[in-house]
Design a protein around this motif. Structure first.
Motif, PDB file in Angstrom:
ATOM      1  N   GLY A 165     -31.844 -13.770  41.780  1.00 25.39           N
ATOM      2  CA  GLY A 165     -32.262 -12.415  42.083  1.00 25.39           C
ATOM      3  C   GLY A 165     -31.570 -11.772  43.259  1.00 25.39           C
ATOM      4  N   GLU A 202     -29.140  -9.813  43.333  1.00 23.21           N
ATOM      5  CA  GLU A 202     -28.824  -8.402  43.079  1.00 23.21           C
ATOM      6  C   GLU A 202     -30.005  -7.517  43.470  1.00 23.21           C
ATOM      7  OE1 GLU A 202     -26.019  -5.509  41.311  1.00 23.21           O
ATOM      8  OE2 GLU A 202     -25.899  -7.484  42.239  1.00 23.21           O
ATOM      9  N   GLY A 203     -31.198  -7.875  43.037  1.00 26.90           N
ATOM     10  CA  GLY A 203     -32.377  -7.108  43.407  1.00 26.90           C
ATOM     11  C   GLY A 203     -32.669  -7.180  44.894  1.00 26.90           C
ATOM     12  N   ASN A 260     -34.682  -8.260  39.359  1.00 30.49           N
ATOM     13  CA  ASN A 260     -33.481  -7.450  39.570  1.00 30.49           C
ATOM     14  C   ASN A 260     -33.627  -6.083  38.912  1.00 30.49           C
ATOM     15  OD1 ASN A 260     -32.141  -9.472  40.999  1.00 30.49           O
ATOM     16  ND2 ASN A 260     -31.170 -10.308  39.176  1.00 30.49           N
ATOM     17  N   TYR A 271     -24.818 -11.214  41.338  1.00 26.88           N
ATOM     18  CA  TYR A 271     -24.450 -12.198  40.318  1.00 26.88           C
ATOM     19  C   TYR A 271     -23.142 -12.906  40.690  1.00 26.88           C
ATOM     20  CZ  TYR A 271     -27.940  -9.576  37.693  1.00 26.88           C
ATOM     21  OH  TYR A 271     -29.099  -8.962  37.301  1.00 26.88           O
TER      22      TYR A 271
END
Length: 360
Positions: free
Chosen positions: A89, A91-92, A154, A282
């Motif tokens: 996660g 990216e989030g 995300n 990612y």
């Protein structure tokens, strides 16, 4: 003749470097095949990639600028994976860290200018850390799969950010473009070199890598992380507070990804938008795996991945070969490194079978 696999007790540094070098060379040889099919010269393509990434001060600065968030998201994945906590996660966490930076640094909260940058960084770190602590607590309490939770979060975070930048946080001067209100000048990172995009986020990333290396090698927490990652049940039996260690790892991992978001907002754009990250979270997983989860190795792996993407754009404009070649180089490098890691863990022993006795 037969062969068997024999575990290696402790592979030497020379062997690790040799395996990494061979893996990189094999990846380049494999990528040469589609380049030839595309009608290009592999040597010319690789030369243009190197020139596009390091051929001038501007190119080198763009490579370092691209590597900055990759260092932090790579470190986020590396520290989590060491404890067998699968953080997908980042990216989030990057976006929520960027959102926290905007909330604190755009003047919504009154504070002295000299405190803005430290407060922005702390807010981004804590926001990203919280986004990883919650899935970890769900895993500990209910046995939830952190891979699924962090991956789905995300999309939740990105949609939440899009809602805010098209609503309450939308900049009234953006002429309809969906972006947040800008950060105050006092909340932005200074440039390392005038007229170039390199900023102090790079120093933050390098410092984080050094501190993480010291933590892993020299502290009790580093030993606990290694023990939990090797065998959670044995670590608990030895008296190590497994749950507390996992929560600390989650906070550090998510916080580092949150700092990547702070760097992109405070150092590059100056505001939050839905296209803030082209997938840095990612890509950080790939960086961590290429580095073998080493904090120092993560810096070099991030530089390699960034150079591939920046150089491939330049190469594509010069030759007409798709810049997706960079994705192929990175993917095959990861595959070759994983195969090389197998030979670091095991030694192949060949044995001759004894000849059968005559008459039998």
């Amino acid at each position: 003749m037969s062969f068997r696999l024999e575990p290696r007790a402790n592979p030497s540094l020379a062997l690790k470097l040799a395996v990494s070098l061979v893996a990189g060379l094999v990846a380049l040889l494999l990528v040469a095949i589609p380049v030839l099919f595309a009608g290009g010269n592999p040597f010319s393509a690789y030369g243009l990639i190197i020139q596009g990434a390091f051929g001038s001060m501007f190119a080198f600065s763009e490579t370092l600028n691209r590597a900055t968030p990759l260092i932090l998201t790579g470190l986020a994945a590396a520290v989590a994976f060491r404890a067998r906590l699968w953080n997908i996660g980042a990216e989030g966490q990057l976006y929520i860290g960027a959102l926290a930076a905007v909330l604190v640094g755009s003047g919504l909260f009154a504070m002295p200018p000299m405190l803005l940058i430290p407060t922005v960084m702390i807010a981004g770190f804590l926001a990203g850390g919280l986004m990883m602590v919650i899935p970890t607590m769900l895993k500990q309490r209910f046995g939830a799969d952190e891979v699924v939770i962090t991956l789905l979060l995300n999309f939740v975070v990105i949609l939440f950010v899009q809602m805010l930048i098209e609503g309450p946080l939308k900049d009234p001067l953006s002429m309809g473009w969906p972006q947040s209100v800008p950060l105050l000048a006092e909340a932005k990172f200074d440039k390392l070199v005038p007229r170039l995009r390199m900023h102090w986020g790079l120093i933050v990333g390098l410092a984080a890598a050094l501190l993480l290396w010291l933590m892993v090698r020299k502290t009790v927490l580093g030993f606990e992380i290694k023990a939990v990652g090797e065998n959670r049940a044995a670590a608990r039996f030895a008296g190590i507070p497994v749950n507390a260690t996992m929560l600390k790892v989650a906070l550090i991992s998510g916080g580092l990804a949150g700092l990547a978001g702070v760097g992109e907002v405070a150092g590059v754009k100056g505001y939050l938008s839905a296209d803030l990250s082209p997938g840095f979270g990612y890509s950080g997983i790939v960086v961590a795996m290429l580095a073998g989860l080493s904090p120092i190795g993560t810096v070099f792996a991030a530089l390699f991945v960034a150079a591939m993407f920046v150089g491939a754009d330049s190469m594509s404009r010069a030759t007409g070969i798709s810049n997706y070649l960079a994705d192929l180089v990175v993917a095959l490098s990861l595959l070759c490194v994983l195969v090389g890691g197998f030979f670091l863990r095991f030694r192949v022993r060949y044995e001759r079978r004894p000849a059968l006795a005559e008459g039998r």
